[in-house]
Motif scaffolding. Structure first.
Motif, mmCIF file in Angstrom:
data_model
loop_
_atom_site.group_PDB
_atom_site.id
_atom_site.type_symbol
_atom_site.label_atom_id
_atom_site.label_comp_id
_atom_site.label_asym_id
_atom_site.label_seq_id
_atom_site.Cartn_x
_atom_site.Cartn_y
_atom_site.Cartn_z
ATOM 1 N N ARG A 44 44.986 46.315 44.335
ATOM 2 C CA ARG A 44 45.318 45.917 42.963
ATOM 3 C C ARG A 44 46.642 45.166 42.967
ATOM 4 O O ARG A 44 47.478 45.376 43.859
ATOM 5 N N LYS A 71 41.742 44.129 42.085
ATOM 6 C CA LYS A 71 41.930 44.648 40.736
ATOM 7 C C LYS A 71 43.311 44.244 40.212
ATOM 8 O O LYS A 71 44.176 43.825 40.983
ATOM 9 N N LEU A 90 41.342 44.527 26.729
ATOM 10 C CA LEU A 90 41.140 45.113 28.053
ATOM 11 C C LEU A 90 39.652 45.260 28.376
ATOM 12 O O LEU A 90 39.206 44.898 29.475
ATOM 13 N N ALA A 91 38.900 45.813 27.440
ATOM 14 C CA ALA A 91 37.477 46.051 27.689
ATOM 15 C C ALA A 91 36.721 44.738 27.852
ATOM 16 O O ALA A 91 35.809 44.628 28.688
ATOM 17 N N ASP A 94 37.475 43.375 31.227
ATOM 18 C CA ASP A 94 36.798 44.214 32.216
ATOM 19 C C ASP A 94 35.352 43.761 32.409
ATOM 20 O O ASP A 94 34.859 43.653 33.541
ATOM 21 N N HIS A 95 34.658 43.462 31.315
ATOM 22 C CA HIS A 95 33.259 43.023 31.404
ATOM 23 C C HIS A 95 33.139 41.621 32.002
ATOM 24 O O HIS A 95 32.208 41.351 32.773
ATOM 25 N N GLY A 99 33.745 44.221 36.134
ATOM 26 C CA GLY A 99 33.782 45.644 35.806
ATOM 27 C C GLY A 99 34.594 46.482 36.765
ATOM 28 O O GLY A 99 34.505 46.342 37.979
ATOM 29 N N GLY A 100 35.436 47.348 36.210
ATOM 30 C CA GLY A 100 36.208 48.282 37.022
ATOM 31 C C GLY A 100 37.418 47.682 37.702
ATOM 32 O O GLY A 100 37.976 48.299 38.605
ATOM 33 N N ARG A 101 37.875 46.528 37.253
ATOM 34 C CA ARG A 101 38.981 45.845 37.937
ATOM 35 C C ARG A 101 40.244 45.763 37.090
ATOM 36 O O ARG A 101 41.232 45.181 37.516
ATOM 37 N N VAL A 102 40.245 46.359 35.910
ATOM 38 C CA VAL A 102 41.355 46.187 34.966
ATOM 39 C C VAL A 102 42.033 47.520 34.678
ATOM 40 O O VAL A 102 41.375 48.529 34.434
ATOM 41 N N PRO A 166 34.859 49.966 28.110
ATOM 42 C CA PRO A 166 35.040 49.606 29.521
ATOM 43 C C PRO A 166 33.699 49.450 30.225
ATOM 44 O O PRO A 166 32.715 50.114 29.900
ATOM 45 N N ILE A 172 39.497 52.390 31.776
ATOM 46 C CA ILE A 172 40.679 51.560 32.018
ATOM 47 C C ILE A 172 41.822 52.494 32.402
ATOM 48 O O ILE A 172 42.364 53.207 31.552
#
Length: 372
Positions: A44, A71, A90-91, A94-95, A99-102, A166, A172
């Motif tokens: 990250r 990330k 944020l969400a 993320d999409h 996904g799962g990187r924020v 998320p 998040i």
């Protein structure tokens, strides 16, 4: 416990020892910097925040779209954007990025002058309470399946609801930093990850114990991150020589800045009351330039209370072992940032990052063999 390795990216080259060059935003540099972190095995990268810096969400989007797995951790200062809005930002990001990187990092204290640039004249104690309430509303916005009301000290919403959640069940992650009494109270109650500066081992152990105990009172467990500035070379002697060169370059750059000849990261806010975490670094620096054998505070003393500035110095093996001593204390995430930002990331990927991962894995395997 598994190790996570974080870096930090910026939009233009520069550090305490290297003058800022080029445009304020260099898209090619952002792309190359992000890709270098991914190639070096980082998990990250942090995108920092100040009242004069480029927008962190936009920089994060550029870094995410330039990479496949890397990330991001977006630094954010509560008080200027509503928590419901930040949750949707944020969400959505993320999409749009796999996904799962924020993740988000909340900063509350720090420079009063920086607060004032964006029109915030509130007291620090109030700001920490505001941050706690901000995180509460943010988290609820990210998770609530039905509209909700909130009537607090700083935020009031009616029928708040985010259609976008998320992209993964991991949500998040919420990072937080600060060591004043008010900070510990808020972070222990709300944060997923508590970020610490690279103080000597005994001091970090004390913070981990204090914050963990405060979190336990809320029925929570919390992870810890440590921020340092590794300086490595093929031999220990060469590493210390490199540290001295960095010091000389930073000092010269600071002197040039003071005469108005250049801009520098080593701005030094010596006339301003420092945040508790930054002030603690100065107290350690006053006691000596080197702690725990190789934790060097030369730049810390030179630049004043400006944050992450302590540097473990040595060979890759020595620096990895020095950092893994913090892993033994319960720190699972390491934010490492260089004085030669891009060059250091590339160099760390060759030995330091693999050594940190293998060393943490050996420690995890040894713990599994211990009797229950």
């Amino acid at each position: 416990m598994s190790i996570e390795i974080l870096g930090m990216i910026a939009t233009t080259p520069g550090s305490e020892s290297k003058a800022l060059t080029g445009p304020v935003i260099d898209p090619g540099y952002v792309r190359d910097f992000a890709r270098a972190h991914e190639a070096a095995g980082f998990d990250r990268v942090l995108i920092g925040y100040s009242a004069s810096s480029p927008d962190g969400f936009a920089v994060a989007a550029a870094a995410l779209h330039a990479t496949e797995r890397l990330k991001v951790l977006i630094a954010h200062r509560p008080g200027f954007v509503a928590p419901t809005v930040v949750a949707r930002k944020l969400a959505t990001l993320d999409h749009l990025t796999g996904g799962g990187r924020v993740a988000i990092h909340h900063i509350t204290g720090g420079s009063e002058a920086d607060q004032h640039r964006d029109g915030d004249w509130s007291e620090k104690a109030d700001r920490y309470r505001r941050t706690g309430e901000f995180i509460e509303v943010l988290r609820r916005s990210l998770t609530s399946e039905t509209p909700f009301d909130h009537d607090g000290e700083f935020y009031r919403v009616e029928g708040a609801y985010s259609a976008v959640k998320p992209a993964t069940d991991a949500g998040i992650p919420i990072f937080f930093g600060g060591l004043s009494g008010g900070a510990v109270e808020v972070g222990a109650a709300h944060a997923d990850v508590y970020m610490l500066f690279g103080e000597p081992l005994a001091a970090v152990a004390g913070h981990v114990d204090t914050i963990s105990a405060a979190a336990a009172q809320h029925g929570r467990a919390i992870d810890f991150s440590l921020s340092t500035r590794p300086i490595i070379a093929a031999t220990e002697e060469e590493a210390w020589a490199k540290a001295r060169r960095i010091y000389d370059e930073a000092k010269a750059l600071q002197e040039r800045r003071l005469t108005g000849d250049t801009l520098s990261f080593a701005a030094g806010r010596r006339g301003e009351k420092a945040a508790v975490s930054a002030d603690l670094l100065q107290q350690h620096a006053a006691l000596g330039d080197v702690h725990d054998e190789r934790l060097w505070l030369g730049i810390t003393k030179l630049t004043g209370p400006s944050g992450n500035s302590t540097a473990p110095v040595g060979t890759p093996e020595q620096v990895a072992e020095a950092l893994l001593k913090y892993y033994d204390l319960g720190v699972s995430k390491f934010l490492i940032r260089g004085f030669d930002p891009l060059g250091d990331v590339i160099e760390w990927g060759e030995e330091l990052v693999p050594l940190l991962r293998s060393g943490a894995r050996r420690r995890d395997e040894a713990r599994e063999l211990l009797p229950a």
